[in-house]
Scaffold this active site. Structure first.
Site, mmCIF file in Angstrom:
data_model
loop_
_atom_site.group_PDB
_atom_site.id
_atom_site.type_symbol
_atom_site.label_atom_id
_atom_site.label_comp_id
_atom_site.label_asym_id
_atom_site.label_seq_id
_atom_site.Cartn_x
_atom_site.Cartn_y
_atom_site.Cartn_z
ATOM 1 C CE LYS A 129 -13.430 -3.772 0.639
ATOM 2 N NZ LYS A 129 -13.093 -3.404 2.012
ATOM 3 C CE LYS A 180 -4.367 -1.627 1.876
ATOM 4 N NZ LYS A 180 -5.262 -1.582 3.039
ATOM 5 C CE LYS A 219 -5.839 -8.784 -1.743
ATOM 6 N NZ LYS A 219 -5.554 -8.351 -0.406
HETATM 7 P P1 TYM Z 1 -10.662 -5.818 4.202
HETATM 8 O O1 TYM Z 1 -11.666 -4.749 4.478
HETATM 9 O O2 TYM Z 1 -9.653 -5.597 3.144
HETATM 10 O O3 TYM Z 1 -11.403 -7.160 3.830
HETATM 11 C C1 TYM Z 1 -12.445 -7.674 4.633
HETATM 12 C C2 TYM Z 1 -12.368 -9.197 4.704
HETATM 13 O O4 TYM Z 1 -12.472 -9.756 3.405
HETATM 14 C C3 TYM Z 1 -11.387 -10.666 3.195
HETATM 15 N N1 TYM Z 1 -11.008 -10.622 1.774
HETATM 16 C C4 TYM Z 1 -10.927 -11.692 0.990
HETATM 17 N N2 TYM Z 1 -11.162 -13.001 1.226
HETATM 18 C C5 TYM Z 1 -11.002 -13.852 0.194
HETATM 19 N N3 TYM Z 1 -10.630 -13.455 -1.056
HETATM 20 C C6 TYM Z 1 -10.395 -12.154 -1.340
HETATM 21 N N4 TYM Z 1 -10.036 -11.772 -2.566
HETATM 22 C C7 TYM Z 1 -10.526 -11.210 -0.285
HETATM 23 N N5 TYM Z 1 -10.380 -9.859 -0.208
HETATM 24 C C8 TYM Z 1 -10.668 -9.521 1.056
HETATM 25 C C9 TYM Z 1 -10.275 -10.137 4.079
HETATM 26 O O5 TYM Z 1 -9.336 -11.135 4.362
HETATM 27 C C10 TYM Z 1 -11.043 -9.698 5.291
HETATM 28 O O6 TYM Z 1 -11.309 -10.805 6.133
HETATM 29 N N6 TYM Z 1 -7.378 -5.410 7.936
HETATM 30 C C11 TYM Z 1 -8.696 -5.901 7.591
HETATM 31 C C12 TYM Z 1 -9.822 -5.287 8.405
HETATM 32 C C13 TYM Z 1 -9.674 -5.410 9.881
HETATM 33 C C14 TYM Z 1 -9.832 -6.592 10.649
HETATM 34 C C15 TYM Z 1 -9.660 -6.186 12.016
HETATM 35 C C16 TYM Z 1 -10.098 -7.918 10.355
HETATM 36 C C17 TYM Z 1 -9.401 -4.410 10.752
HETATM 37 N N7 TYM Z 1 -9.392 -4.856 12.041
HETATM 38 C C18 TYM Z 1 -9.738 -7.103 13.057
HETATM 39 C C19 TYM Z 1 -10.177 -8.831 11.405
HETATM 40 C C20 TYM Z 1 -9.995 -8.428 12.744
HETATM 41 C C21 TYM Z 1 -8.952 -5.561 6.132
HETATM 42 O O7 TYM Z 1 -8.376 -4.679 5.573
HETATM 43 O O8 TYM Z 1 -9.970 -6.251 5.566
#
Ligand code: TYM
Length: 351
Positions: free
Chosen positions: A216, A111, A213
């Site tokens: 978004k 990022k 992957k």
């Molecule tokens: P974020 O917002 O990018 O994504 C949310 C969740 O979706 C999953 N994900 C995927 N799973 C499978 N294939 C994909 N292509 C894919 N893209 C996204 C992510 O693994 C995630 O579970 N850092 C985290 C948010 C966060 C969080 C937390 C998660 C903040 N605090 C505490 C768990 C516990 C994030 O950016 O997710």
């Protein structure tokens, strides 16, 4: 006691990866243990401070939680910035974690890009806030997609270092408990969290490139299925999805070296609640021209009701706001106990 915490950032459209890798798992976890599901608006501002319509983005993640079947009577749904304990604990974890740990995070490197000196300090400290999200509830289980694995390892490292560095004070305060750590049980304060990264769709790939992957931030909308896509859009995107010229193999081993085929079979398996093996038993030997329409039907059938319910909920933002407010109060009740304990352990004077 076992407890789940997970979160999603309110930045951009939710897609099939978020749904299969995270949201569907959240729904299932509700039957296993108490759960908290957060919309991480503090994380949303780390990469880009000024977000387009953060309030509505936040509501739309909450709507997705509700539409997918998270029950606000059983589970706590809230937005992160409402519960000050996240930020308070994150600061303390900033002093527990080492800069080197943060510098090694692949998500930070991706990022921040080339101009690392110019990334926000918040982007560097992102995983420390994430550890605070989890540990402020002393959560033991965190369902996520595969891309969060490294962050969860860091969460464990932070818990271990805190427990170690303060071991005497934890024991003296009487706030320690038995913490299972691998084979042993140690006295500590924070649990060592288990990541839950399971099933056929822990890493859903781009429909245009099986080595990337689904994300978004991919500029091509054809690369992903959004939770807001209608049946026609889903059909078009699956039809245009990249494949290879061969028929589907009859066993999982035959998917090796065929990332696009592997991805579509994995998506089908996750939507159907089954395994790649089972899907290949049904479709092995068939061409993509036969498999893709079946995938479209399944995707439309599973996502259609969720999308429709999300739209319905978003017509009444007042209801969503009330869910987030009430969730925030429940979350705060737990988080503030942890903050008190942590202040006592560290030796900070408090009311
Ligand atoms: P974020 O917002 O990018 O994504 C949310 C969740 O979706 C999953 N994900 C995927 N799973 C499978 N294939 C994909 N292509 C894919 N893209 C996204 C992510 O693994 C995630 O579970 N850092 C985290 C948010 C966060 C969080 C937390 C998660 C903040 N605090 C505490 C768990 C516990 C994030 O950016 O997710």
């Amino acid at each position: 006691p076992p407890r789940v915490l997970s979160g999603i950032q309110p930045t951009g459209n939710l897609h099939l990866g978020n749904y299969l890798g995270a949201i569907r798992k959240f729904v299932a976890m509700q039957d296993e243990m108490p759960c908290l599901f957060c919309v991480v608006d503090l994380h949303a501002i780390t990469a880009k401070l000024v977000q387009d319509d953060l309030a509505n983005q936040t509501r739309s993640i909450a709507a997705a939680y509700l539409a997918a079947g998270i029950d606000p009577e059983r589970s706590v749904i809230f937005n992160q910035s409402r519960v000050s304990g996240h930020s308070e604990l994150a600061w303390i974890f900033n002093c527990v974690a080492r800069i080197g740990w943060m510098n090694r995070m692949t998500q930070f490197k991706d990022k921040a890009g080339k101009d690392r000196e110019n990334a926000s300090l918040g982007l560097l400290a992102y995983p420390s806030l994430m550890a605070a999200d989890i540990l402020v509830y002393r959560a033991t289980h965190v369902p996520v997609g595969d891309d969060q694995k490294q962050h969860l390892e860091l969460t464990r490292d932070i818990a271990i270092k805190f427990n170690n560095d303060f071991s005497q004070r934890i024991a003296a305060s009487g706030l320690g408990r038995e913490i299972p750590m691998g084979e042993e049980v140690v006295n500590g304060y924070f649990p060592i969290t288990d990541p839950i990264i399971e099933g056929p769709a822990t890493r859903v790939m781009s429909l245009k490139d099986g080595s990337k992957k689904m994300s978004k931030s991919d500029p091509s909308d054809l690369s992903r299925i959004n939770l807001t896509d209608d049946a026609e859009a889903i059909a078009r995107k699956v039809k245009k999805a990249k494949t290879d010229p061969d028929a589907l193999p009859s066993e999982t081993a035959g998917l090796a070296g065929r990332p696009e085929a592997d991805n579509l079979v994995g998506i089908y398996a996750a939507l159907a609640g089954t395994t790649r093996d089972e899907v290949l038993r049904q479709f092995g030997g068939q061409q993509f021209s036969a498999f893709k329409p079946a995938l479209v039907d399944l995707a439309v059938e599973s996502l259609g009701p969720v999308t429709a319910e999300m739209r319905r909920l978003l017509d009444d933002p007042g209801h969503i706001d009330a869910v987030l407010k009430s969730g925030g109060e429940k979350a705060n009740a737990i988080a503030s106990e942890t903050i008190k304990d942590v202040k006592d352990i560290i030796g900070m004077l408090r009311d």
